[in-house]
Design a protein around this motif. Structure first.
Motif, PDB file in Angstrom:
ATOM      1  N   PRO A 228       0.834  -1.209   0.000  1.00 15.27           N
ATOM      2  CA  PRO A 228       0.000   0.000   0.000  1.00 15.27           C
ATOM      3  C   PRO A 228       0.867   1.257   0.000  1.00 15.27           C
ATOM      4  O   PRO A 228       2.069   1.178   0.294  1.00 15.27           O
ATOM      5  CB  PRO A 228      -0.769  -0.137   1.317  1.00 15.27           C
ATOM      6  N   PRO A 229       0.272   2.415  -0.303  1.00 17.31           N
ATOM      7  CA  PRO A 229       1.053   3.652  -0.304  1.00 17.31           C
ATOM      8  C   PRO A 229       1.685   3.902   1.066  1.00 17.31           C
ATOM      9  O   PRO A 229       0.991   3.931   2.085  1.00 17.31           O
ATOM     10  CB  PRO A 229       0.012   4.720  -0.647  1.00 17.31           C
ATOM     11  N   GLN A 230       2.995   4.097   1.073  1.00 19.11           N
ATOM     12  CA  GLN A 230       3.674   4.248   2.359  1.00 19.11           C
ATOM     13  C   GLN A 230       3.323   5.560   3.063  1.00 19.11           C
ATOM     14  O   GLN A 230       3.445   5.669   4.285  1.00 19.11           O
ATOM     15  CB  GLN A 230       5.182   4.122   2.187  1.00 19.11           C
ATOM     16  N   SER A 231       2.852   6.542   2.323  1.00 21.60           N
ATOM     17  CA  SER A 231       2.467   7.804   2.963  1.00 21.60           C
ATOM     18  C   SER A 231       1.332   7.580   3.957  1.00 21.60           C
ATOM     19  O   SER A 231       1.320   8.169   5.051  1.00 21.60           O
ATOM     20  CB  SER A 231       2.051   8.830   1.911  1.00 21.60           C
ATOM     21  N   GLY A 232       0.367   6.728   3.602  1.00 24.13           N
ATOM     22  CA  GLY A 232      -0.747   6.452   4.493  1.00 24.13           C
ATOM     23  C   GLY A 232      -0.313   5.706   5.739  1.00 24.13           C
ATOM     24  O   GLY A 232      -0.766   6.001   6.848  1.00 24.13           O
ATOM     25  N   LEU A 233       0.581   4.749   5.574  1.00 26.53           N
ATOM     26  CA  LEU A 233       1.078   3.996   6.721  1.00 26.53           C
ATOM     27  C   LEU A 233       1.879   4.892   7.661  1.00 26.53           C
ATOM     28  O   LEU A 233       1.780   4.776   8.885  1.00 26.53           O
ATOM     29  CB  LEU A 233       1.946   2.831   6.230  1.00 26.53           C
ATOM     30  N   PHE A 234       2.648   5.789   7.078  1.00 23.10           N
ATOM     31  CA  PHE A 234       3.427   6.714   7.892  1.00 23.10           C
ATOM     32  C   PHE A 234       2.502   7.653   8.664  1.00 23.10           C
ATOM     33  O   PHE A 234       2.724   7.946   9.841  1.00 23.10           O
ATOM     34  CB  PHE A 234       4.369   7.514   6.995  1.00 23.10           C
ATOM     35  N   ALA A 235       1.452   8.115   8.011  1.00 24.75           N
ATOM     36  CA  ALA A 235       0.530   9.060   8.646  1.00 24.75           C
ATOM     37  C   ALA A 235      -0.291   8.404   9.756  1.00 24.75           C
ATOM     38  O   ALA A 235      -0.568   9.026  10.783  1.00 24.75           O
ATOM     39  CB  ALA A 235      -0.401   9.668   7.596  1.00 24.75           C
ATOM     40  N   ALA A 251       1.190  14.718   1.362  1.00 25.34           N
ATOM     41  CA  ALA A 251       0.147  13.698   1.490  1.00 25.34           C
ATOM     42  C   ALA A 251       0.058  13.206   2.932  1.00 25.34           C
ATOM     43  O   ALA A 251      -1.034  12.919   3.433  1.00 25.34           O
ATOM     44  CB  ALA A 251       0.444  12.536   0.550  1.00 25.34           C
ATOM     45  N   ILE A 252       1.197  13.131   3.597  1.00 21.65           N
ATOM     46  CA  ILE A 252       1.214  12.679   4.988  1.00 21.65           C
ATOM     47  C   ILE A 252       0.474  13.671   5.883  1.00 21.65           C
ATOM     48  O   ILE A 252      -0.384  13.300   6.694  1.00 21.65           O
ATOM     49  CB  ILE A 252       2.668  12.491   5.471  1.00 21.65           C
ATOM     50  N   VAL A 253       0.790  14.944   5.726  1.00 16.94           N
ATOM     51  CA  VAL A 253       0.172  15.974   6.558  1.00 16.94           C
ATOM     52  C   VAL A 253      -1.309  16.121   6.234  1.00 16.94           C
ATOM     53  O   VAL A 253      -2.132  16.373   7.131  1.00 16.94           O
ATOM     54  CB  VAL A 253       0.916  17.311   6.387  1.00 16.94           C
TER      55      VAL A 253
END
Length: 398
Positions: A228-235, A251-253
């Motif tokens: 999955p998109p890593q930005s979502g997991l990081f967020a 995207a994270i913010v």
């Protein structure tokens, strides 16, 4: 017709969607036409989807139907060089454009032998995006400068329910940086023949480092950074680090506004503190088709776009890396872009052969990575993947 009977010539420029803001293009056009009263710029924005076929068709067209300057992805240039349909810009590069200061990841794909066809414009590359609060909790006061320190810090970050790093098992662009940093390559050319080289000692060392780093997180071994998109997991989770372009921070913010003041950036650490890790350099080059009737004027547009004034303005406006190492100070005030610039100085691109697209179409590097991370013998799997790369680059090579 201009005063005195001087004719105004139209130079058609194809630029890619979102490469430059509308405000930047308006200012550039006004400034350029003020200084070149015999030229009218016709800038046409293109979509990335289907662009390779569209450019190939334009390169075969008659002068009346062809653009005079085209922005292309840096790794796409070798495809367009085939067939002799690009203007050789070596003399201009040597004489006026300080090509010895160009970022290597932009310059090398634009070159065939000693001839320069693609002129570097702007770059972007991966950095480490990290959470300052989690670093502080772990007692880490400054980002790591070496790869070994990075491993130690990442292990320290794995505490209190935190994940030290999220690194997907098939992030082959990040792996490429470690391979280049060790002195290896994905493929090498000898006597006009390209062969996969993941099984070289240097490339195997790069894979071993990737294995050690990836094991410090919970990234899946059988997926890349977009699945999955890593930005979502990081967020969503307490992930301390990811390797990504700085623009992913938006995207994270957007997904987790509470992280707005907690995100930081640092270059991917290298083997020593004196030199950041090599990174894959993406970005764009500018080319001039051979079928243009406006070669001289087209070259003047390329010179202006890649000159210090407008190249640094573009970098500041769009958070890019300027195309020359000597212009890196233009983005020194922006943490993410400044971190990119440090890595870009040692950046690389994929092997400069038009057949590399065949490798990526059924990417054996991803399968190789998953197998090694799953416990398979690295040397055996590297040899198998290297053979597949060689076959993709030239099916006739045995």
């Amino acid at each position: 017709m201009l005063p005195g009977g001087k004719e105004r010539h139209t130079v058609t420029v194809w630029l890619m969607k979102d490469s430059a803001s509308g405000d930047f293009l308006r200012k550039f056009t006004e400034d350029f036409e003020r200084g070149h009263d015999d030229i009218r710029l016709d800038i046409r924005i293109q979509q990335w989807t289907g662009i390779v076929d569209k450019v190939q068709k334009a390169l075969r067209a008659g002068p009346a139907d062809a653009p005079d300057v085209i922005e292309v992805g840096n790794t796409q240039v070798p495809q367009y060089v085939e067939g002799g349909r690009l203007t050789d810009l070596t003399l201009e590069s040597l004489r006026d454009w300080d090509m010895d200061k160009w970022l290597p990841g932009l310059a090398e794909p634009g070159r065939e032998g000693t001839q320069q066809y693609g002129i570097p414009w702007y770059a972007a590359n991966r950095v480490v995006i990290y959470r300052k609060d989690l670093f502080e909790e772990a007692g880490i006061t400054a980002p790591p400068k070496t790869r070994e320190q990075w491993l130690a810090d990442t292990e320290k970050l794995n505490s209190g329910g935190n994940q030290g790093i999220y690194l997907a098992g098939q992030d082959w662009y990040t792996l490429s940086g470690f391979i280049w940093d060790e002195g290896g390559d994905l493929a090498q050319e000898s006597g006009g023949i390209w062969r996969g080289s993941l099984d070289s000692p240097a490339a195997l060392r790069g894979m071993d480092y990737y294995r050690r780093l990836q094991a410090l997180g919970n990234g899946p071994v059988d997926a890349d950074e977009e699945h999955p998109p890593q930005s979502g997991l990081f967020a969503d989770g307490r992930v301390a680090q990811i390797v990504a372009v700085p623009g992913l921070a938006q995207a994270i913010v957007q997904k987790n506004p509470e992280l707005a003041d907690e995100l930081g950036f640092f270059p991917v650490p290298g083997r020593t503190a004196e030199r950041a890790c090599a990174v894959f350099t993406g970005g764009s080059d500018l080319i001039v088709p051979r079928n243009t009737d406006e070669r001289f004027r087209a070259v003047s547009v390329v010179a202006a776009l890649t000159g210090a004034k407008w190249d640094t303005e573009l970098a500041r406006t769009m958070s890019y890396v300027p195309h020359k190492t000597t212009l890196a100070s233009a983005v020194s005030g922006e943490e993410g872009a400044a971190a990119m610039a440090v890595g870009a100085a040692h950046g690389r691109a994929t092997p400069s052969t038009p057949q590399w697209t065949a490798v990526e179409a059924d990417n054996p590097i991803k399968e190789y990575m998953s197998k090694v991370l799953g416990g398979a013998d690295p040397t055996t799997e590297a040899r198998r993947a290297s053979r597949r790369i060689t076959e993709a680059l030239d099916p006739n090579v045995t």
